[in-house]
Design a protein around this motif. Sequence first.
Motif, PDB file in Angstrom:
ATOM      1  N   GLY A  65      30.058   1.509  21.690  1.00 46.42           N
ATOM      2  CA  GLY A  65      29.554   0.182  21.353  1.00 46.42           C
ATOM      3  C   GLY A  65      29.678  -0.790  22.509  1.00 46.42           C
ATOM      4  N   HIS A  66      30.337  -0.357  23.590  1.00 47.11           N
ATOM      5  CA  HIS A  66      30.493  -1.168  24.800  1.00 47.11           C
ATOM      6  C   HIS A  66      29.713  -0.504  25.933  1.00 47.11           C
ATOM      7  N   ASN A  67      28.412  -0.484  25.763  1.00 42.91           N
ATOM      8  CA  ASN A  67      27.555   0.245  26.700  1.00 42.91           C
ATOM      9  C   ASN A  67      26.863  -0.678  27.683  1.00 42.91           C
ATOM     10  N   PHE A  68      26.472  -0.116  28.798  1.00 41.43           N
ATOM     11  CA  PHE A  68      25.552  -0.795  29.701  1.00 41.43           C
ATOM     12  C   PHE A  68      24.149  -0.630  29.117  1.00 41.43           C
ATOM     13  N   GLU A  69      23.400  -1.728  28.999  1.00 42.67           N
ATOM     14  CA  GLU A  69      22.074  -1.669  28.380  1.00 42.67           C
ATOM     15  C   GLU A  69      21.168  -0.670  29.087  1.00 42.67           C
ATOM     16  N   GLU A  70      21.285  -0.618  30.419  1.00 41.32           N
ATOM     17  CA  GLU A  70      20.425   0.295  31.185  1.00 41.32           C
ATOM     18  C   GLU A  70      20.676   1.750  30.796  1.00 41.32           C
ATOM     19  N   VAL A  71      21.911   2.065  30.431  1.00 41.32           N
ATOM     20  CA  VAL A  71      22.255   3.448  30.101  1.00 41.32           C
ATOM     21  C   VAL A  71      21.681   3.843  28.741  1.00 41.32           C
ATOM     22  N   ILE A  72      21.723   2.938  27.759  1.00 41.14           N
ATOM     23  CA  ILE A  72      21.151   3.239  26.443  1.00 41.14           C
ATOM     24  C   ILE A  72      19.639   3.394  26.541  1.00 41.14           C
ATOM     25  N   THR A  73      18.993   2.538  27.319  1.00 37.44           N
ATOM     26  CA  THR A  73      17.550   2.669  27.536  1.00 37.44           C
ATOM     27  C   THR A  73      17.227   4.015  28.165  1.00 37.44           C
ATOM     28  N   TYR A  74      18.020   4.392  29.158  1.00 30.38           N
ATOM     29  CA  TYR A  74      17.832   5.685  29.839  1.00 30.38           C
ATOM     30  C   TYR A  74      18.075   6.844  28.878  1.00 30.38           C
ATOM     31  N   ARG A  75      19.146   6.757  28.078  1.00 31.55           N
ATOM     32  CA  ARG A  75      19.450   7.825  27.108  1.00 31.55           C
ATOM     33  C   ARG A  75      18.261   8.084  26.186  1.00 31.55           C
ATOM     34  N   ASP A  76      17.717   7.023  25.614  1.00 36.89           N
ATOM     35  CA  ASP A  76      16.618   7.168  24.666  1.00 36.89           C
ATOM     36  C   ASP A  76      15.364   7.711  25.343  1.00 36.89           C
ATOM     37  N   MET A  77      15.137   7.295  26.584  1.00 36.15           N
ATOM     38  CA  MET A  77      13.988   7.798  27.335  1.00 36.15           C
ATOM     39  C   MET A  77      14.117   9.293  27.600  1.00 36.15           C
ATOM     40  N   LEU A  78      15.334   9.717  27.967  1.00 36.24           N
ATOM     41  CA  LEU A  78      15.542  11.118  28.319  1.00 36.24           C
ATOM     42  C   LEU A  78      15.458  12.022  27.087  1.00 36.24           C
ATOM     43  N   VAL A  79      16.006  11.569  25.966  1.00 37.72           N
ATOM     44  CA  VAL A  79      15.937  12.351  24.726  1.00 37.72           C
ATOM     45  C   VAL A  79      14.481  12.560  24.317  1.00 37.72           C
ATOM     46  N   GLU A  80      13.682  11.513  24.447  1.00 38.76           N
ATOM     47  CA  GLU A  80      12.256  11.631  24.129  1.00 38.76           C
ATOM     48  C   GLU A  80      11.559  12.577  25.105  1.00 38.76           C
ATOM     49  N   HIS A  81      11.924  12.479  26.384  1.00 40.63           N
ATOM     50  CA  HIS A  81      11.309  13.325  27.409  1.00 40.63           C
ATOM     51  C   HIS A  81      11.552  14.805  27.131  1.00 40.63           C
ATOM     52  N   TYR A  82      12.783  15.156  26.768  1.00 41.67           N
ATOM     53  CA  TYR A  82      13.117  16.561  26.531  1.00 41.67           C
ATOM     54  C   TYR A  82      12.818  17.001  25.098  1.00 41.67           C
ATOM     55  N   GLY A  83      12.530  16.070  24.222  1.00 39.29           N
ATOM     56  CA  GLY A  83      12.226  16.413  22.843  1.00 39.29           C
ATOM     57  C   GLY A  83      13.401  17.020  22.108  1.00 39.29           C
ATOM     58  N   VAL A  84      14.613  16.500  22.364  1.00 36.40           N
ATOM     59  CA  VAL A  84      15.817  17.050  21.741  1.00 36.40           C
ATOM     60  C   VAL A  84      16.315  16.126  20.634  1.00 36.40           C
ATOM     61  N   LYS A  85      17.073  16.690  19.724  1.00 36.84           N
ATOM     62  CA  LYS A  85      17.682  15.900  18.653  1.00 36.84           C
ATOM     63  C   LYS A  85      18.893  15.166  19.217  1.00 36.84           C
ATOM     64  N   LEU A  86      19.007  13.877  18.907  1.00 40.02           N
ATOM     65  CA  LEU A  86      20.141  13.065  19.350  1.00 40.02           C
ATOM     66  C   LEU A  86      21.057  12.771  18.172  1.00 40.02           C
TER      67      LEU A  86
END
Length: 312
Positions: free
Chosen positions: A76-97
Motif C-alpha cells: 500500500g506504500h508503492n511508487f505510482e510508477e511501479v504500479i503503472t508498470y506492473r499493470d502494463m506488464l501483466v497485460e503485455h504477458y497476458g498473465v493472471k495477477l
Amino acid sequence: MTMIDNGTQATPAEIKQSVAELEDEAITIIREVAAECRNPVLLFSGGKDSAVLLHLAAKAFRPGSLPFPVMHVDTGHNFEEVITYRDMLVEHYGVKLVVASVQASIDSGRAVEETGPRASRNRLQSVTLLDAIAEHKFDAAFGGGRRDEDKARAKERILSFRDHFGQWEPRAQRPEPWNMLNAKIRPGEHLRAFPLSNWTELDIWRYIGIENVALPSIYFSHRRTVVERNGMLLSVGGPVVLEAGEKAFEETVRYRTVGDASCTGAVRSTASNVEEVLVEVAAARITERGATRADDNFSDSAMEDRKREGYF
C-alpha cells in the motif's frame, strides 16, 4: 573492452556468452520447478529483478503462455510508477495477477501496523505472503533474490524449503551438489525457488540491455522531491512525512531497487539509460539493498530475521 565482475577485461562477446549461460540456468530451474510442483506462483514486486524473472519465465514456456500466475505483495506504500508498470506488464504477458494486500492483513488483525514517523510496512509482508500462499494453495513461489544482495541471501539455496509455518531454517536446507536440484516437497512444506541466485546486479543490467527488458521509469534519472535521512534520499509524500528540523529539496536521482516507499531510498544519479547505469553499477562498492533499503540496515541480521519469519 569492458570490465567484468572480478576486475579483469572481457570482450562484449564474452560478456554476452556469460549472460547467456546464466539465462540457460535460470530457464532450466523455472522449467524443473514448474514440472515438479503442482501449483507454483511467481512473486512480482515491479522491480528490476522480478522484471527479469518474469521475462525469463515467459521465455521458458514460449510460444505457450505462462502456466502459473504472478503475485504482488502490495504494502500500500508503492511508487505510482511501479504500479503503472506492473499493470502494463501483466497485460503485455497476458498473465493472471494475484494481489496480496498488507492493508487487508492489518484490517483483519493478522498484522499490526507500526506507528511513528519512521514506521514501515515492509516487515508486515511476511504475514501477507504466507496467508496468500495458504489461501491459494501455492506449493512453490519463484522469487528474484540474488546471493550477492545480502549475506543472509548468500546462504540461500536455489530451492529454499519452508516449513508448515513458512519459516526458513538454513541448517535444514537440502544440499545442491553439482547443481542437482531436488524439488520434492514434504507434507506441510512449500518451497521458494530463486532462478537468479547466481546473478549479480551487473548481470541483471547487462541482461536488461541485451534483451531490452522494460523497467519502471524510476530506475533512470529524474527530478524528485526528497529528504535526506540516515544517509538515504527518501521520496517525500505518501508514507514519508517530514520530521521536525528536516527540509525537503529537489534532487536528480534514480532508484537501484524498488520496495516499500517508506524505507527505499534513491541515489543521486544522472544515468538516463541502461548504458549509463551499467557504468555506475560497475563502479559501485555496495549492493543496492545495502545502500538504499533502511529495513535491511536495521541490524546485522535484519534480512535473516525476516527470512526466518517467512520473508522472500
